[in-house]
Design a protein around this motif. Sequence first.
Motif, PDB file in Angstrom:
ATOM      1  N   LYS A  71      49.379  44.333  23.743  1.00 16.46           N
ATOM      2  CA  LYS A  71      49.995  44.182  22.585  1.00 16.46           C
ATOM      3  C   LYS A  71      49.578  44.559  21.321  1.00 16.46           C
ATOM      4  O   LYS A  71      49.838  45.492  20.720  1.00 16.46           O
ATOM      5  N   ARG A  72      48.502  43.947  21.314  1.00 18.05           N
ATOM      6  CA  ARG A  72      47.494  43.944  20.030  1.00 18.05           C
ATOM      7  C   ARG A  72      46.849  45.506  19.893  1.00 18.05           C
ATOM      8  O   ARG A  72      46.645  46.014  18.866  1.00 18.05           O
ATOM      9  N   GLN A  73      46.676  45.942  21.101  1.00 15.82           N
ATOM     10  CA  GLN A  73      45.823  47.336  21.008  1.00 15.82           C
ATOM     11  C   GLN A  73      46.999  48.509  21.402  1.00 15.82           C
ATOM     12  O   GLN A  73      46.579  49.688  21.583  1.00 15.82           O
ATOM     13  N   ALA A  74      48.153  48.082  21.418  1.00 15.07           N
ATOM     14  CA  ALA A  74      49.217  49.221  21.481  1.00 15.07           C
ATOM     15  C   ALA A  74      49.025  49.983  22.989  1.00 15.07           C
ATOM     16  O   ALA A  74      49.250  51.141  22.886  1.00 15.07           O
ATOM     17  N   LEU A  75      48.870  49.153  23.967  1.00 15.92           N
ATOM     18  CA  LEU A  75      48.609  49.693  25.245  1.00 15.92           C
ATOM     19  C   LEU A  75      49.764  49.023  26.249  1.00 15.92           C
ATOM     20  O   LEU A  75      49.269  49.347  27.574  1.00 15.92           O
ATOM     21  N   LEU A  76      50.706  48.459  25.864  1.00 20.87           N
ATOM     22  CA  LEU A  76      51.652  47.870  26.959  1.00 20.87           C
ATOM     23  C   LEU A  76      52.144  48.792  27.863  1.00 20.87           C
ATOM     24  O   LEU A  76      52.038  48.376  29.018  1.00 20.87           O
ATOM     25  N   GLY A  77      52.450  49.913  27.408  1.00 10.66           N
ATOM     26  CA  GLY A  77      52.970  50.868  28.479  1.00 10.66           C
ATOM     27  C   GLY A  77      52.108  51.380  29.470  1.00 10.66           C
ATOM     28  O   GLY A  77      52.307  51.205  30.783  1.00 10.66           O
ATOM     29  N   VAL A  78      50.922  51.916  29.059  1.00 10.80           N
ATOM     30  CA  VAL A  78      50.026  52.408  29.782  1.00 10.80           C
ATOM     31  C   VAL A  78      49.441  51.343  30.848  1.00 10.80           C
ATOM     32  O   VAL A  78      49.273  51.692  32.222  1.00 10.80           O
ATOM     33  N   CYS A  79      49.193  50.056  30.397  1.00 11.13           N
ATOM     34  CA  CYS A  79      48.507  49.036  31.196  1.00 11.13           C
ATOM     35  C   CYS A  79      49.640  48.646  32.040  1.00 11.13           C
ATOM     36  O   CYS A  79      49.251  48.062  33.205  1.00 11.13           O
ATOM     37  N   PHE A  80      50.839  48.621  31.895  1.00 10.64           N
ATOM     38  CA  PHE A  80      51.951  48.027  32.901  1.00 10.64           C
ATOM     39  C   PHE A  80      51.772  49.036  34.049  1.00 10.64           C
ATOM     40  O   PHE A  80      51.952  48.706  35.129  1.00 10.64           O
ATOM     41  N   SER A  81      51.138  50.454  34.084  1.00  7.86           N
ATOM     42  CA  SER A  81      50.986  51.194  35.129  1.00  7.86           C
ATOM     43  C   SER A  81      49.962  50.759  36.022  1.00  7.86           C
ATOM     44  O   SER A  81      49.996  50.765  37.151  1.00  7.86           O
ATOM     45  N   GLY A  82      49.094  49.849  35.347  1.00  6.03           N
ATOM     46  CA  GLY A  82      47.822  49.462  36.116  1.00  6.03           C
ATOM     47  C   GLY A  82      48.539  48.008  36.816  1.00  6.03           C
ATOM     48  O   GLY A  82      48.153  47.615  37.980  1.00  6.03           O
ATOM     49  N   VAL A  83      49.483  47.179  36.017  1.00  7.37           N
ATOM     50  CA  VAL A  83      50.012  46.233  36.686  1.00  7.37           C
ATOM     51  C   VAL A  83      50.819  46.548  38.047  1.00  7.37           C
ATOM     52  O   VAL A  83      50.965  45.948  38.984  1.00  7.37           O
ATOM     53  N   GLU A  84      51.516  47.704  37.877  1.00  2.00           N
ATOM     54  CA  GLU A  84      52.262  48.124  38.956  1.00  2.00           C
ATOM     55  C   GLU A  84      51.387  48.508  40.293  1.00  2.00           C
ATOM     56  O   GLU A  84      51.625  48.221  41.414  1.00  2.00           O
ATOM     57  N   LYS A  85      50.137  48.981  39.865  1.00  2.00           N
ATOM     58  CA  LYS A  85      49.267  49.528  40.952  1.00  2.00           C
ATOM     59  C   LYS A  85      48.736  48.309  41.578  1.00  2.00           C
ATOM     60  O   LYS A  85      48.687  48.005  42.838  1.00  2.00           O
ATOM     61  N   LEU A  86      48.426  47.117  40.809  1.00  2.00           N
ATOM     62  CA  LEU A  86      47.915  45.938  41.244  1.00  2.00           C
ATOM     63  C   LEU A  86      49.023  45.333  42.079  1.00  2.00           C
ATOM     64  O   LEU A  86      48.744  44.487  43.352  1.00  2.00           O
ATOM     65  N   TYR A  87      50.502  45.329  41.803  1.00  2.00           N
ATOM     66  CA  TYR A  87      51.366  44.618  42.621  1.00  2.00           C
ATOM     67  C   TYR A  87      51.502  45.308  43.823  1.00  2.00           C
ATOM     68  O   TYR A  87      51.549  44.409  45.128  1.00  2.00           O
ATOM     69  N   GLY A  88      51.112  46.472  44.131  1.00  2.00           N
ATOM     70  CA  GLY A  88      51.220  47.310  45.484  1.00  2.00           C
ATOM     71  C   GLY A  88      50.088  46.887  46.336  1.00  2.00           C
ATOM     72  O   GLY A  88      50.342  46.958  47.386  1.00  2.00           O
ATOM     73  N   LEU A  89      48.808  46.344  45.633  1.00  2.00           N
ATOM     74  CA  LEU A  89      47.918  45.589  46.471  1.00  2.00           C
ATOM     75  C   LEU A  89      47.872  44.316  46.373  1.00  2.00           C
ATOM     76  O   LEU A  89      46.735  43.710  46.986  1.00  2.00           O
ATOM     77  N   GLY A  90      48.932  43.544  46.298  1.00  2.00           N
ATOM     78  CA  GLY A  90      48.998  42.316  46.399  1.00  2.00           C
ATOM     79  C   GLY A  90      48.794  41.172  45.229  1.00  2.00           C
ATOM     80  O   GLY A  90      48.583  40.078  45.532  1.00  2.00           O
ATOM     81  N   GLU A  91      48.262  41.667  44.109  1.00  2.00           N
ATOM     82  CA  GLU A  91      47.806  41.168  42.768  1.00  2.00           C
ATOM     83  C   GLU A  91      48.947  41.171  41.926  1.00  2.00           C
ATOM     84  O   GLU A  91      49.190  42.299  41.388  1.00  2.00           O
ATOM     85  N   SER A  92      49.497  40.310  41.501  1.00  2.00           N
ATOM     86  CA  SER A  92      50.769  40.292  40.669  1.00  2.00           C
ATOM     87  C   SER A  92      50.902  39.266  39.580  1.00  2.00           C
ATOM     88  O   SER A  92      50.194  38.154  39.697  1.00  2.00           O
ATOM     89  N   CYS A  93      51.461  39.626  38.308  1.00  2.00           N
ATOM     90  CA  CYS A  93      51.521  38.596  37.194  1.00  2.00           C
ATOM     91  C   CYS A  93      52.662  37.940  37.428  1.00  2.00           C
ATOM     92  O   CYS A  93      53.533  38.054  38.240  1.00  2.00           O
ATOM     93  N   PRO A  94      52.880  36.606  36.702  1.00  2.00           N
ATOM     94  CA  PRO A  94      54.145  35.790  36.829  1.00  2.00           C
ATOM     95  C   PRO A  94      55.642  36.782  36.634  1.00  2.00           C
ATOM     96  O   PRO A  94      55.469  37.750  35.861  1.00  2.00           O
ATOM     97  N   LEU A  95      56.584  36.574  37.440  1.00  2.00           N
ATOM     98  CA  LEU A  95      57.646  37.152  37.241  1.00  2.00           C
ATOM     99  C   LEU A  95      58.428  37.471  35.818  1.00  2.00           C
ATOM    100  O   LEU A  95      58.710  38.650  35.484  1.00  2.00           O
TER     101      LEU A  95
END
Length: 416
Positions: A36-60
């Motif tokens: 959020k501080r680096q104004a990267l929330l949108g782009v980094c959420f794509s990384g979160v989605e990729k990790l979710y597909g590999l079994g690594e996820s953040c709190p719901l």
Amino acid sequence: MANIYFELLQIAIGERKMLSRSLSDNDWQRMFIFCKRQALLGVCFSGVEKLYGLGESCPLDLWMKWYGYAVRIETLNQKLNMQCRELTAQIENDGFGCCVLKGQGNLLNYSENIRYRRNPGDIDLWVSSRFMRDAGTEAGMCSENSIKGMVVENDAKSVSCYGCRDVIRYVRNQYRQSAAGKRVKICYHHIEAPSVDGTHIEVHYRPAFMYSPLRNIRLQRWFAFNMDECVKNRTCMGFSVPTASVNVVYHMCHLFSHYFETGLGLRQLMDYYFVLMAWHNDCMDSNNTQFNELLAEGIGKNCMSKEEVMHTLKSFGVAKFAAAVMWVLHEVFAMSSRYYICEPNEKEGRRLLDEIMRGGNFGQYDMRCMALKNGGTIKHGIWKLKRIAGLVRGYPEHALCEPFFRVWHLGWRMIH
């Protein structure tokens, strides 16, 4: 923790597959705050989605909150693209040359999966009246049709088609027509245009500037020489953007200006990462024989080599800063050395990255001297002098010229 931040960003842009370790719930919260501080929330959420597909996820609950931000960013990018098309069409219809700088002009450089997740800002337009001469005007004067919408009717005969004055008149007339009743904010390189549906718009007659008078003269001549090509560089999004070679130089100068002003964020460095990718793909990997044949036929765009890019940046006095940026791009984005425009400077690069991590996007979260920074004109001036003093050792020419430029700029703004 900083390396983990960078790892998520690298996953989002496709430079990495997995995190080096699993994250706790608290780690994910800190990751969200960093993005959020680096104004990267949108782009980094794509990384979160990729990790979710590999079994690594953040709190719901955090995932849902993050997803909401990403959707809003995508919607806003679509809205700004539409506004860019409408604004450039209107400006070109009024007889000016126009292309979109920075933000929305960079979207096509991004890979398709994250293109609309770049956190958008305002709309920056590079506008010039020099193209009116090409539309059949005589003796450098505007015809009645070409001044449509540019100035009020009783001012039309006195307007010549040259330089920034016509652009300033044009924007001021937009305020009169819209009855905004707002005092026009103007500075050396741009003027604020009336906002459109809440979107802040800046009209540039000079895309960037340097504090050193000699370097600035060189920069403005370079922009003037390259503007025709940029205005004609129409994209599939329906508006023109600077060519890849112009962008690789312009963006470096833009980063340097923000480094002196308030600070940089990783969003701006990510823009440059993709600018370098686009330039390398367009110019460095092209078939030289075929490229030269196209140029000889008047087709295609002029492409600068790595040596030409660095020669140009040296003439503007930002070669050392370019070396620092190369180090940061490698450290944060894992950029390959094949994309370097020069050898990285680790010492200056670490200093730059420390500023970025401390201050966040445009230095908004830098708590050092915050009372001075936001404490009125005099206190802000003291804060600025302290900031510039810290840059004297690394960039003496620009830092020593900055206070003199600021005094001159105050007079320039009073006149205009």
